[in-house]
Design a protein around this motif. Structure first.
Motif, mmCIF file in Angstrom:
data_model
loop_
_atom_site.group_PDB
_atom_site.id
_atom_site.type_symbol
_atom_site.label_atom_id
_atom_site.label_comp_id
_atom_site.label_asym_id
_atom_site.label_seq_id
_atom_site.Cartn_x
_atom_site.Cartn_y
_atom_site.Cartn_z
ATOM 1 N N PRO A 1 -7.082 7.257 -8.799
ATOM 2 C CA PRO A 1 -7.113 6.280 -8.603
ATOM 3 C C PRO A 1 -8.684 5.189 -7.933
ATOM 4 N N ILE A 2 -9.391 4.503 -8.544
ATOM 5 C CA ILE A 2 -10.424 3.983 -8.182
ATOM 6 C C ILE A 2 -10.294 2.587 -7.932
ATOM 7 N N ASP A 3 -10.458 2.465 -6.304
ATOM 8 C CA ASP A 3 -9.668 1.786 -5.580
ATOM 9 C C ASP A 3 -10.776 0.552 -4.818
ATOM 10 N N ASP A 4 -12.099 0.805 -5.375
ATOM 11 C CA ASP A 4 -12.781 0.272 -5.134
ATOM 12 C C ASP A 4 -13.525 -0.692 -5.941
ATOM 13 N N PRO A 5 -13.479 -2.263 -5.906
ATOM 14 C CA PRO A 5 -11.913 -3.133 -4.863
ATOM 15 C C PRO A 5 -10.010 -2.305 -5.525
ATOM 16 N N PHE A 6 -10.086 -2.889 -4.249
ATOM 17 C CA PHE A 6 -8.600 -1.847 -4.240
ATOM 18 C C PHE A 6 -8.185 -3.296 -4.775
ATOM 19 N N LEU A 7 -6.926 -2.768 -5.817
ATOM 20 C CA LEU A 7 -5.693 -3.294 -6.850
ATOM 21 C C LEU A 7 -6.487 -4.482 -7.390
ATOM 22 N N GLN B 1 0.796 -1.273 0.078
ATOM 23 C CA GLN B 1 -0.324 -0.136 -0.232
ATOM 24 C C GLN B 1 0.527 0.651 -0.263
ATOM 25 N N GLY B 2 1.845 1.496 0.635
ATOM 26 C CA GLY B 2 2.980 2.379 1.654
ATOM 27 C C GLY B 2 4.001 2.363 0.004
ATOM 28 N N LEU B 3 5.104 2.013 0.287
ATOM 29 C CA LEU B 3 6.656 2.560 -0.264
ATOM 30 C C LEU B 3 6.451 1.280 -1.986
ATOM 31 N N GLY B 4 5.956 0.324 -2.427
ATOM 32 C CA GLY B 4 5.419 0.168 -2.819
ATOM 33 C C GLY B 4 4.471 0.670 -4.474
ATOM 34 N N HIS B 5 3.932 1.515 -3.711
ATOM 35 C CA HIS B 5 2.887 2.189 -4.785
ATOM 36 C C HIS B 5 2.611 1.237 -5.556
ATOM 37 N N CYS B 6 1.749 -0.097 -5.430
ATOM 38 C CA CYS B 6 1.260 -0.828 -6.529
ATOM 39 C C CYS B 6 -0.139 -0.424 -6.939
ATOM 40 N N ASN B 7 -0.962 -0.050 -5.782
ATOM 41 C CA ASN B 7 -2.352 0.960 -6.411
ATOM 42 C C ASN B 7 -2.220 1.948 -8.063
ATOM 43 N N ALA C 1 -2.671 -12.378 -0.829
ATOM 44 C CA ALA C 1 -3.284 -13.926 -0.333
ATOM 45 C C ALA C 1 -4.392 -13.450 -0.093
ATOM 46 N N SER C 2 -4.679 -12.591 0.649
ATOM 47 C CA SER C 2 -5.368 -11.999 1.723
ATOM 48 C C SER C 2 -6.696 -10.969 1.412
ATOM 49 N N LEU C 3 -6.611 -10.797 -0.268
ATOM 50 C CA LEU C 3 -7.296 -9.858 -0.677
ATOM 51 C C LEU C 3 -8.782 -10.947 -1.326
ATOM 52 N N PRO C 4 -9.526 -9.602 -0.803
ATOM 53 C CA PRO C 4 -10.714 -10.594 -1.586
ATOM 54 C C PRO C 4 -11.151 -11.374 -3.095
ATOM 55 N N GLU C 5 -11.718 -12.654 -3.074
ATOM 56 C CA GLU C 5 -12.131 -12.741 -4.245
ATOM 57 C C GLU C 5 -13.011 -11.762 -4.914
ATOM 58 N N ARG C 6 -12.708 -11.756 -6.631
ATOM 59 C CA ARG C 6 -14.039 -10.950 -7.099
ATOM 60 C C ARG C 6 -14.673 -11.072 -8.034
ATOM 61 N N PRO C 7 -16.261 -10.689 -8.399
ATOM 62 C CA PRO C 7 -17.298 -11.018 -9.029
ATOM 63 C C PRO C 7 -16.774 -11.449 -10.358
ATOM 64 N N LEU D 1 -5.208 -8.103 -8.643
ATOM 65 C CA LEU D 1 -3.902 -8.824 -7.471
ATOM 66 C C LEU D 1 -4.083 -9.514 -6.731
ATOM 67 N N SER D 2 -6.338 -10.271 -6.844
ATOM 68 C CA SER D 2 -6.377 -10.719 -5.695
ATOM 69 C C SER D 2 -5.739 -12.160 -6.427
ATOM 70 N N MET D 3 -5.649 -12.901 -5.298
ATOM 71 C CA MET D 3 -5.569 -14.740 -5.670
ATOM 72 C C MET D 3 -6.426 -15.263 -5.559
#
Length: 406
Positions: free
Chosen positions: A197-203, A179-185, A276-282, A218-220
């Motif tokens: 950036p549109i953060d919902d859903p994140f990444l 979320q911070g240093l890597g600024h992946c978003n 790995a903790s990011l939520p499932e996507r529709p 990036l959701s697994m």
């Protein structure tokens, strides 16, 4: 030992201790600056590290990066640690003016004061380089800096990262880096018409502006862009540029080259734990295939057999560490089809990393495949085996053959 001797010994020990602490701060700052991939934007192609002048292209115009070396007139020589923290945390320059969000302060605001101080100590240790700043070419009204106040009020949430006490130390470390240093978003998200950036859903993935590559979700979890990946797969990609599930190409190859391959295994594992903790996507809404898609895929099967099967296999499973699988590959089945088109046209060049110093590359086919054949083979691999993505058209290929990001 006399009192004077004891005093001299104490002062000498204090000096050595202070120097050791200073060296430790500089080294930690170097590592953190690497984690933040600062050199990617602030190092010109023909100049000294961190001396600025590299142009960051945006949909609103070009913004040259500033000089981060300790030159007093053109760099950070006149800045204090407080000034640097304000830039990272608040998105404000040392004179109080608002920075443009091409500098990802929307992510860097999460970086702790201790870490910004270490990064600043590292930057201050660099050789001073005189490189005057270059004016940006932002269009009106985007170049009117005071308008940033309205943008900030709507889109910017200031604040350092706060650890979640319900989560593990590894998860929190991964969240802090992602979320911070890597600024992946900054890449792995869609953006609105104002560049926010549109953060919902994140990444959740999006097209990288101007560069025209698709940065995947990036959701697994199920329907995520990394569905089917393990945490070990994520670590392998970030460390070596390749994994059993895919290879880093395009802008991500540079991120691996300059940044993630140099991070500790512990930090990479922490990032994977968080992802790995990011939520499932529709279930994604794939665009409808154009008329004639079936015929296009049949034609693409012939092109694939002639041009691609030798390396990637008739079954699309690739060959060992050399050639990545295409069956189930997220770069092949992304919602847009952009990455597959770009790689077929421009080739695929994985980063040369310490763990993979001589990566195999895919040659470009832009000179040997016309728009129809390129669209056919991309459509085939997006629909062959277990892949079920929509077809692409010759018009799509034409658009990305001439894209400025090529």
């Amino acid at each position: 030992m006399t009192r004077a001797s004891r005093l001299l010994a104490f002062l000498a020990l204090s000096f050595v201790t202070h120097a050791a602490l200073a060296d430790d701060a500089v080294e930690r700052g170097r590592y953190l600056a690497t984690a933040g991939d600062c050199a990617a934007c602030h190092t010109p192609r023909d100049g000294a590290p961190y001396s600025g002048g590299r142009v960051v292209a945006t949909p609103f115009g070009a913004i040259p990066s500033p000089n981060l070396t300790p030159d007093r007139d053109t760099g950070l020589g006149g800045w204090s640690a407080d000034d640097f923290y304000r830039a990272m945390h608040e998105g404000k320059s040392h004179d109080g003016t608002s920075l443009y969000p091409a500098f990802p302060f929307t992510s860097y605001t999460k970086v702790t004061r201790a870490d910004t101080d270490a990064i600043f100590a590292y930057l201050k240790s660099l050789p001073a380089v005189r490189r005057p700043s270059i004016e940006n070419t932002l269009r009106w009204p985007y170049r009117v800096r005071p308008l940033m106040a309205a943008w900030r009020a709507v889109y910017f949430d200031e604040g350092e990262y706060r650890a979640d006490p319900k989560r593990s130390a590894a998860w929190n470390r991964g969240a802090y880096l992602v979320q911070g240093l890597g600024h992946c978003n900054e890449c792995h998200t869609r953006r609105d018409s104002f560049g926010a950036p549109i953060d919902d859903p994140f990444l959740a993935g999006g097209i990288v502006p101007v560069q025209n590559w698709y940065a995947p979700d990036l959701s697994m979890g199920r329907h995520g862009g990394l569905a089917g990946w393990t945490e070990a797969d994520v670590v392998a990609l970030l460390k070596t540029g390749r994994s059993r599930k895919g290879t880093a190409f395009g802008p991500m190859a540079e991120v691996v080259l300059r940044s993630t391959q140099h991070l500790s295994d512990t930090d990479l594992a922490a990032m994977a734990t968080y992802l790995a903790s990011l939520p499932e996507r529709p279930a994604p809404r794939q665009r409808e295939s154009a008329a004639g898609a079936r015929e296009l895929a049949l034609r693409g099967g012939t092109v694939y057999t002639e041009r691609c099967a030798t390396c990637h296999g008739a079954d699309g499973r690739g060959k060992g560490d050399a050639y990545p699988p295409l069956d189930g590959n997220g770069s092949v089945t992304d919602p847009t089809g952009i990455n597959a088109i770009r790689i077929v046209l421009s080739g695929g060049f994985a980063p040369a990393t310490a763990a993979n110093p001589r990566p195999y590359s895919m040659p470009p086919f832009s000179q040997t495949l016309g728009d129809d054949d390129a669209a056919a083979v991309v459509t085939y691999i997006r629909q062959a085996w277990s892949n079920k993505a929509a077809a692409v058209s010759p018009g799509d290929v034409r658009a990305y053959r001439s894209t400025p990001g090529s």
